[in-house]
Design an enzyme around this catalytic site. Structure first.
Site, PDB file in Angstrom:
ATOM      1  N   GLU A  44       0.796  -1.233   0.000  1.00  0.00           N
ATOM      2  CA  GLU A  44       0.000   0.000   0.000  1.00  0.00           C
ATOM      3  C   GLU A  44       0.828   1.283   0.000  1.00  0.00           C
ATOM      4  O   GLU A  44       0.703   2.115   0.922  1.00  0.00           O
ATOM      5  CB  GLU A  44      -0.945   0.016   1.207  1.00  0.00           C
ATOM      6  CG  GLU A  44      -1.896  -1.143   1.250  1.00  0.00           C
ATOM      7  CD  GLU A  44      -2.904  -1.038   2.396  1.00  0.00           C
ATOM      8  OE1 GLU A  44      -2.841  -0.076   3.171  1.00  0.00           O
ATOM      9  OE2 GLU A  44      -3.762  -1.923   2.509  1.00  0.00           O
TER      10      GLU A  44
ATOM     11  N   GLU B  76      -5.371  -8.526   0.788  1.00  0.00           N
ATOM     12  CA  GLU B  76      -6.040  -8.196   2.061  1.00  0.00           C
ATOM     13  C   GLU B  76      -7.512  -7.947   1.803  1.00  0.00           C
ATOM     14  O   GLU B  76      -7.866  -7.291   0.809  1.00  0.00           O
ATOM     15  CB  GLU B  76      -5.491  -6.909   2.697  1.00  0.00           C
ATOM     16  CG  GLU B  76      -4.163  -7.036   3.367  1.00  0.00           C
ATOM     17  CD  GLU B  76      -3.696  -5.724   3.987  1.00  0.00           C
ATOM     18  OE1 GLU B  76      -4.542  -4.893   4.398  1.00  0.00           O
ATOM     19  OE2 GLU B  76      -2.472  -5.542   4.042  1.00  0.00           O
TER      20      GLU B  76
END
Ligand code: IFM
Length: 467
Positions: free
Chosen positions: A176, A367
């Site tokens: 991320e 995720e």
């Protein structure tokens, strides 16, 4: 939207293509604890958590889920799920305490033990090289604003791959990068806590360069698979008004496309709408590295984002930003107040396949999950007392989002794996211990683990998905 499954009413059987990989994900700083053991250096998150007022409950990650000491318990929990893969991250400051120089043997030895334990249990290790815990010494030298940090990450990646590459078949470079840029450098709500707004953009480029250099370092050392994990959200314009449509497009650019386009197409999107001729920091040759082909593309998805033109007088307007996230109306939310809209997960995946076409490698959901305020209850079972957590809402969220992935596959998206966030409750960054995402409850005073109902549910889901 499908009705939520509950432990009494198991989810309908939903088979996935053969070879689909199931797993769970964690990150070093969020679970390991033992922050002073084995010569570990300091990271930006140690400094952030020590600074009064930055972590909502004033907590730190010195115990976290105690996984540095209890990693065998974690592997046993994964084995109990019959997971194929375990996505964990390697702590850069354990391996290189100051972010440069030779490897710290005790740090590498910890990951050696973890990898061996996983393999012995039949679980494939999928390490993320960088999940936000930048060595503080590198931050002192400019952190991700400094191009040199990208080269330091590649050097560190080489040390890790030299040590674990004989047993690891799949690597993730970064987690991320958008959050590091937006929260860490633009808004300052996460470490290292800089509020530079558009001045944060070089950190996006330097992280992506680090990704490209790490891919090259991994490829030089063997034939393992490599990918990146980006978090993506579907932008939903607040209305059909041109100003809101424009705002949603602008936020999509900053949040999704700046991080996906160069990796998947070898080019940044047009930034002229932000008054920029080119991505700040871009140098010749960078895009070839950043756009090198990947074996998979990791997508983290939690929720969509509703976007409007900035309201007059809002902090977004004051900062000169052409967008403002606004709340959805009448939508159920998680403990984090994130909207639960699983159909947007399918939509996002389908949009990636449509927009990037053949440039999109197989997707792995690296995720997906939800936090809720869980409570441990003690129940009489077979003459004894059993501790458990009845987390129906998490089961409902997971059931609907896994079904959304299945629908995307039906619509032609090549999704090859799903890693649930997270195996255990953990330290949720600036939210401290207030948000529990785990399949397994953790007592943050003692480290004691208590599987929740969702743990048994996910085990059954994995089993039934294999047909
Ligand atoms: O806990 C985080 C993780 O570190 C990165 N992705 C989102 C999760 C939930 O907020």
């Amino acid at each position: 939207m499908a009705d939520a499954a509950t432990p009494d009413r198991p989810a309908e059987a939903l088979t996935f293509p053969q070879g689909f990989r199931w797993g769970a994900a964690t990150a070093a700083f969020q679970i390991e604890g033992s922050t002073r053991e084995g010569g570990r250096g300091e990271s930006i998150w140690d400094v952030f958590t020590r600074t009064p007022g930055l972590v909502i409950d004033g907590s730190n990650a010195e115990l976290a889920a105690d996984s540095y000491r209890r990693y065998r318990d974690d592997v046993a929990l994964l084995a109990g799920l019959d997971a194929d893969d375990y996505r964990f991250s390697i702590s850069w400051p354990r391996v290189q305490p100051g972010g440069t120089g030779p490897a710290n043997e005790a740090g590498l030895a910890y990951y050696d033990r973890l990898v061996d334990e996983l393999l012995a249990a039949g679980i494939a290790p999928v390490p993320t090289l960088y999940h936000w815990d930048l060595p503080q010494e590198l931050e002192a030298a400019g952190g991700w604003l400094n191009r040199d940090t990208a080269y330091r990450l590649a050097e560190y990646a080489g040390l890790v791959v030299d040590r674990l590459g004989d047993r690891v078949q799949r690597w993730i470079t970064l987690n991320e990068p958008a959050m590091t840029t937006l929260q860490g450098y633009a808004l300052g709500s996460q470490a290292p806590g800089h509020a530079l707004m558009m001045g944060s953009l070089p950190t996006a480029h330097h992280q992506l360069l680090a990704h490209g250099l790490a891919v090259a370092a991994i490829r030089e050392r063997g034939d393992a698979e490599v990918g990146i994990t980006n978090n993506h959200t579907l932008m939903v314009p607040a209305t059909d008004a041109p100003a809101d449509l424009f705002a949603a497009g602008a936020f999509d650019l900053i949040y999704n496309r700046i991080f996906a386009d160069p990796v998947l197409t070898g080019a940044y999107p047009d930034l002229s709408g932000f008054g920029l001729e080119a991505m700040p920091g871009l140098e010749d040759g960078d895009l070839e590295l950043i756009g090198a082909p990947l074996d998979f593309y990791g997508i983290n998805f939690y929720n969509p984002t509703r976007v409007a033109a900035p309201a007059e007088g809002s902090e977004f307007a004051a900062a000169g930003l052409p967008f403002e996230p606004v709340e959805f109306e009448d939508v159920a939310t998680t403990g984090f107040d994130w909207p639960i809209m699983p159909e947007t997960f399918t939509e996002l995946l389908v949009s990636f396949a449509r927009d990037y076409g053949e440039r999109l490698p197989p997707v792995v959901i690296t995720e997906n999950g939800a936090s809720f305020p869980d409570e441990v209850v003690e129940e009489a079972v077979d003459g004894g007392v059993q501790r458990t957590v009845h987390d129906e809402r998490r089961i409902g969220y997971l059931d609907e989002h896994i079904a959304a992935v299945r629908r995307a596959i039906d619509e032609g998206v090549d999704v090859q794996g799903y890693y649930l966030w997270s195996l255990t409750d953990n330290f949720e960054w600036a939210e401290g211990y207030t948000q529990r995402f785990g399949l397994v409850h953790v007592d943050f005073e003692t480290g004691e683990r208590t599987p929740k109902d969702s743990y048994a549910w996910y085990r059954d889901r994995i089993g039934s998905s294999r047909g």
